[in-house]
Design a protein around this motif. Structure first.
Motif, PDB file in Angstrom:
ATOM      1  N   VAL A 139      -3.529  -7.026  -1.444  1.00  0.00           N
ATOM      2  CA  VAL A 139      -3.391  -7.583  -2.792  1.00  0.00           C
ATOM      3  C   VAL A 139      -2.181  -8.520  -2.860  1.00  0.00           C
ATOM      4  CG1 VAL A 139      -3.152  -7.015  -5.247  1.00  0.00           C
ATOM      5  CG2 VAL A 139      -4.445  -5.496  -3.748  1.00  0.00           C
ATOM      6  N   ARG A 168       1.194 -15.603  -9.039  1.00  0.00           N
ATOM      7  CA  ARG A 168       0.315 -14.627  -9.691  1.00  0.00           C
ATOM      8  C   ARG A 168      -0.482 -15.258 -10.834  1.00  0.00           C
ATOM      9  NH1 ARG A 168       2.098  -8.454  -9.495  1.00  0.00           N
ATOM     10  NH2 ARG A 168       2.870  -8.439  -7.383  1.00  0.00           N
ATOM     11  N   GLY A 199     -11.248  -5.025  -5.019  1.00  0.00           N
ATOM     12  CA  GLY A 199     -11.579  -3.596  -4.973  1.00  0.00           C
ATOM     13  C   GLY A 199     -12.754  -3.283  -5.887  1.00  0.00           C
ATOM     14  N   SER A 220      -3.990   5.742  -5.604  1.00  0.00           N
ATOM     15  CA  SER A 220      -4.251   4.905  -4.431  1.00  0.00           C
ATOM     16  C   SER A 220      -3.215   5.130  -3.343  1.00  0.00           C
ATOM     17  CB  SER A 220      -4.198   3.433  -4.834  1.00  0.00           C
ATOM     18  OG  SER A 220      -5.185   3.161  -5.795  1.00  0.00           O
ATOM     19  N   GLU A 250     -12.610   2.048  -0.785  1.00  0.00           N
ATOM     20  CA  GLU A 250     -12.431   0.595  -0.668  1.00  0.00           C
ATOM     21  C   GLU A 250     -10.971   0.363  -0.389  1.00  0.00           C
ATOM     22  OE1 GLU A 250     -10.449  -1.419  -2.893  1.00  0.00           O
ATOM     23  OE2 GLU A 250      -9.785   0.440  -3.787  1.00  0.00           O
ATOM     24  N   GLU A 280      -7.950   2.188 -11.156  1.00  0.00           N
ATOM     25  CA  GLU A 280      -7.266   0.975 -11.618  1.00  0.00           C
ATOM     26  C   GLU A 280      -6.950   0.168 -10.378  1.00  0.00           C
ATOM     27  OE1 GLU A 280      -3.034   0.523 -12.444  1.00  0.00           O
ATOM     28  OE2 GLU A 280      -4.079  -1.264 -11.719  1.00  0.00           O
ATOM     29  N   ILE A 281      -7.800  -0.814 -10.098  1.00  0.00           N
ATOM     30  CA  ILE A 281      -7.685  -1.535  -8.828  1.00  0.00           C
ATOM     31  C   ILE A 281      -7.864  -3.038  -9.053  1.00  0.00           C
ATOM     32  CG2 ILE A 281      -8.422   0.432  -7.424  1.00  0.00           C
ATOM     33  CD1 ILE A 281     -11.200  -0.644  -7.371  1.00  0.00           C
ATOM     34  N   ASP A 282      -7.696  -3.820  -7.988  1.00  0.00           N
ATOM     35  CA  ASP A 282      -7.789  -5.270  -8.172  1.00  0.00           C
ATOM     36  C   ASP A 282      -9.249  -5.739  -8.103  1.00  0.00           C
ATOM     37  OD1 ASP A 282      -8.354  -5.303  -5.411  1.00  0.00           O
ATOM     38  OD2 ASP A 282      -7.486  -7.315  -5.269  1.00  0.00           O
ATOM     39  N   TYR A 316      -3.741  -1.840  -0.296  1.00  0.00           N
ATOM     40  CA  TYR A 316      -3.950  -0.776  -1.280  1.00  0.00           C
ATOM     41  C   TYR A 316      -5.358  -0.237  -1.067  1.00  0.00           C
ATOM     42  CZ  TYR A 316      -0.122  -2.910  -3.972  1.00  0.00           C
ATOM     43  OH  TYR A 316       1.078  -3.421  -4.377  1.00  0.00           O
ATOM     44  N   GLY A 317      -5.551   1.068  -1.183  1.00  0.00           N
ATOM     45  CA  GLY A 317      -6.899   1.610  -1.007  1.00  0.00           C
ATOM     46  C   GLY A 317      -7.117   2.869  -1.832  1.00  0.00           C
ATOM     47  N   THR A 318      -8.389   3.126  -2.151  1.00  0.00           N
ATOM     48  CA  THR A 318      -8.753   4.300  -2.961  1.00  0.00           C
ATOM     49  C   THR A 318      -9.215   5.429  -2.046  1.00  0.00           C
ATOM     50  OG1 THR A 318      -9.571   2.792  -4.660  1.00  0.00           O
ATOM     51  CG2 THR A 318     -10.292   5.103  -4.817  1.00  0.00           C
ATOM     52  N   ARG A 323       8.851   1.742  -6.010  1.00  0.00           N
ATOM     53  CA  ARG A 323       9.866   1.128  -6.881  1.00  0.00           C
ATOM     54  C   ARG A 323      10.628   2.262  -7.552  1.00  0.00           C
ATOM     55  NH1 ARG A 323       5.369  -2.536  -9.802  1.00  0.00           N
ATOM     56  NH2 ARG A 323       5.134  -4.150  -8.236  1.00  0.00           N
ATOM     57  N   ARG A 348       3.050  -0.654   0.270  1.00  0.00           N
ATOM     58  CA  ARG A 348       4.313  -1.179  -0.282  1.00  0.00           C
ATOM     59  C   ARG A 348       5.282  -0.022  -0.552  1.00  0.00           C
ATOM     60  NH1 ARG A 348       5.329   0.055  -5.481  1.00  0.00           N
ATOM     61  NH2 ARG A 348       3.922  -0.473  -7.186  1.00  0.00           N
ATOM     62  N   TYR A 382       1.477   6.414  -6.502  1.00  0.00           N
ATOM     63  CA  TYR A 382       0.724   6.043  -5.291  1.00  0.00           C
ATOM     64  C   TYR A 382       1.007   7.084  -4.215  1.00  0.00           C
ATOM     65  CZ  TYR A 382      -0.038   1.193  -6.912  1.00  0.00           C
ATOM     66  OH  TYR A 382      -0.445   0.075  -7.603  1.00  0.00           O
TER      67      TYR A 382
HETATM   68  N1  LIG Z   1      -8.292  -2.805  -4.172  1.00  0.00           N
HETATM   69  C1  LIG Z   1      -7.332  -2.007  -4.634  1.00  0.00           C
HETATM   70  N2  LIG Z   1      -6.381  -2.500  -5.452  1.00  0.00           N
HETATM   71  C2  LIG Z   1      -5.447  -1.647  -5.924  1.00  0.00           C
HETATM   72  C3  LIG Z   1      -5.453  -0.278  -5.600  1.00  0.00           C
HETATM   73  N3  LIG Z   1      -4.389   0.304  -6.221  1.00  0.00           N
HETATM   74  C4  LIG Z   1      -3.774  -0.660  -6.917  1.00  0.00           C
HETATM   75  N4  LIG Z   1      -4.397  -1.838  -6.740  1.00  0.00           N
HETATM   76  C5  LIG Z   1      -4.035  -3.134  -7.314  1.00  0.00           C
HETATM   77  O1  LIG Z   1      -2.920  -3.633  -6.647  1.00  0.00           O
HETATM   78  C6  LIG Z   1      -2.235  -4.528  -7.508  1.00  0.00           C
HETATM   79  C7  LIG Z   1      -0.754  -4.360  -7.316  1.00  0.00           C
HETATM   80  O2  LIG Z   1      -0.330  -3.164  -7.919  1.00  0.00           O
HETATM   81  P1  LIG Z   1       1.203  -2.767  -8.000  1.00  0.00           P
HETATM   82  O3  LIG Z   1       1.789  -2.769  -6.643  1.00  0.00           O
HETATM   83  O4  LIG Z   1       1.311  -1.500  -8.770  1.00  0.00           O
HETATM   84  O5  LIG Z   1       1.885  -3.985  -8.677  1.00  0.00           O
HETATM   85  P2  LIG Z   1       1.672  -4.722 -10.063  1.00  0.00           P
HETATM   86  O6  LIG Z   1       0.537  -5.683  -9.909  1.00  0.00           O
HETATM   87  O7  LIG Z   1       2.963  -5.412 -10.182  1.00  0.00           O
HETATM   88  O8  LIG Z   1       1.422  -3.656 -11.101  1.00  0.00           O
HETATM   89  C8  LIG Z   1      -2.771  -4.289  -8.907  1.00  0.00           C
HETATM   90  O9  LIG Z   1      -3.635  -5.392  -9.210  1.00  0.00           O
HETATM   91  C9  LIG Z   1      -3.590  -3.047  -8.759  1.00  0.00           C
HETATM   92  O10 LIG Z   1      -4.717  -3.067  -9.626  1.00  0.00           O
HETATM   93  C10 LIG Z   1      -6.483   0.201  -4.745  1.00  0.00           C
HETATM   94  O11 LIG Z   1      -6.576   1.380  -4.411  1.00  0.00           O
HETATM   95  N5  LIG Z   1      -7.383  -0.706  -4.302  1.00  0.00           N
END
Ligand SMILES: Nc1nc2c(ncn2[C@@H]2O[C@H](COP(=O)(O)OP(=O)(O)O)[C@@H](O)[C@H]2O)c(=O)[nH]1
Ligand SMILES: Nc1ncnc2c1ncn2[C@@H]1O[C@H](COP(=O)(O)OP(=O)(O)O)[C@@H](O)[C@H]1O
Length: 306
Positions: free
Chosen positions: A190, A263, A221, A151, A186, A216-218, A196-198, A158, A155, A167
């Motif tokens: 978040v 959260r 998404g 994605s 999409e 692996e998305i929210d 965040y986007g795919t 880390r 942010r 990412y």
């Molecule tokens: N919609 C969407 N959500 C995403 C994407 N990539 C990651 N996420 C979501 O963003 C959230 C935050 O991810 P991250 O910054 O790695 O932090 P984490 O929740 O602490 O693991 C997670 O719920 C991921 O599933 C994306 O491309 N699209």
């Protein structure tokens, strides 16, 4: 006197072996019907429940499962182990709980109902800290045939995260440009923080080449992907319990107490949405959960076979 003699044992044996051959043929016919998609495994199970000593009732669970095009012997063994059903069990001899577990298994998998499947795109979503990243990482390490979508995010990286692997770390302006250019399949904001986007390109290319893709998305998404690509299959990863989810979030130690509380509130809403998903996988053990997700892709792979 001769006509009153009892039937000689060999006559019984011949009749019994003819009956056994006929029964085997009848069972083979049922298996062929399931294999061709003429009947579903669920329908066969329903008939067996109504008539436990009929043809369907005499079919072994193992025979029914391997008749389903997407299931080979190894996968069948894993399934009956998971469902706690002995390999010698016939459909008509299942206990009530075993029967319910088998029925749930067959009906939770729409692709199995039709014998073949129609999508190579799997979306993995679930509440915060359930282990989505961990399971996706395990799949990246152990199943190199699966493309894990990378994605774009606004942010900051880390420690330990790598550009282009964890990412694509982009600025707000760059993210705006990607959205405007239609480059994202999409995207979502978040946790009310970053976007965040795919990226659409790699997903389209992989699917066109017949490869399996995991996103692996929210939750937002996942819903957006479903709208854009209805053939995608949505998997919801569940914690073994609420307490374990809290333990994982706190144990990860990447959020302060206020953020953790926020959260967990979101997690409650996300858990309530699990019914929207095609499949639910409980993340007891990372390797087992990863295998369950990949199994769903092998089902997809079966669809592209002639
Ligand atoms: N919609 C969407 N959500 C995403 C994407 N990539 C990651 N996420 C979501 O963003 C959230 C935050 O991810 P991250 O910054 O790695 O932090 P984490 O929740 O602490 O693991 C997670 O719920 C991921 O599933 C994306 O491309 N699209
Ligand atoms: N099956 C599991 N058993 C025990 N701990 C797990 C399991 N899966 C993940 N974890 C741990 O839970 C925490 C959250 O996992 P993570 O992958 O960051 O969740 P998510 O990506 O869903 O937010 C991490 O500390 C991780 O090591």
């Amino acid at each position: 006197m001769a006509e009153n003699r009892p039937t000689p044992p060999e006559v019984d044996r011949v009749a019994a072996s003819r009956a056994a051959v006929a029964a085997r043929r009848a069972r083979a016919k049922v298996k062929a019907e399931v294999a061709s998609g003429e009947r579903t495994a669920l329908e066969v199970l329903a008939t067996a429940i109504k008539d436990p000593i009929g043809v369907e009732g005499r079919l072994r669970v193992t025979e029914l499962l391997v008749s389903i095009p997407a299931i080979g012997v190894t996968k069948m063994q894993r399934i009956i182990h998971r469902l706690e059903i002995s390999p010698s069990k016939r459909l008509g001899g299942l206990g009530r709980h075993q029967r319910d577990r088998l029925r749930d298994f067959l009906s939770e998998r729409p692709t199995l109902r039709h014998g073949v499947a129609d999508s190579k795109l799997i979306v993995l979503a679930g509440p915060t800290a359930v282990g989505k990243g961990t399971v996706a990482g395990y799949i990246r390490e152990n199943y190199p045939d699966v493309l894990l979508s990378v994605s774009a995010t606004t942010r900051a990286p880390r420690p330990g995260e790598t550009e282009g692997v964890s990412y694509y770390f982009v600025s707000d302006d760059e993210f705006d440009r990607m959205v405007a250019g239609g480059e994202l399949l999409e995207w979502a904001k978040v946790h009310n923080a970053y976007r965040y986007g795919t990226p659409r390109g790699p997903v389209d290319t992989a699917i066109a080449a017949g490869n399996s893709v995991l996103l692996e998305i929210d939750l937002q998404g996942a819903r957006a992907v479903r709208r854009a690509m209805p053939e995608a299959r949505l998997v919801f990863l569940l914690p073994p319990s609420w307490d374990e989810l809290v333990r994982r979030l706190i144990g990860r130690g990447t959020e302060d107490a206020a953020e953790q509380a926020r959260r967990l509130e979101t997690a409650k809403l996300e858990l309530a949405a699990q019914g929207e998903f095609d499949y639910r996988v409980i993340n007891h053990d990372v390797g087992d959960a990863a295998r369950e997700v990949v199994d769903l892709m092998e089902i997809r792979a079966a669809s592209s076979m002639p």
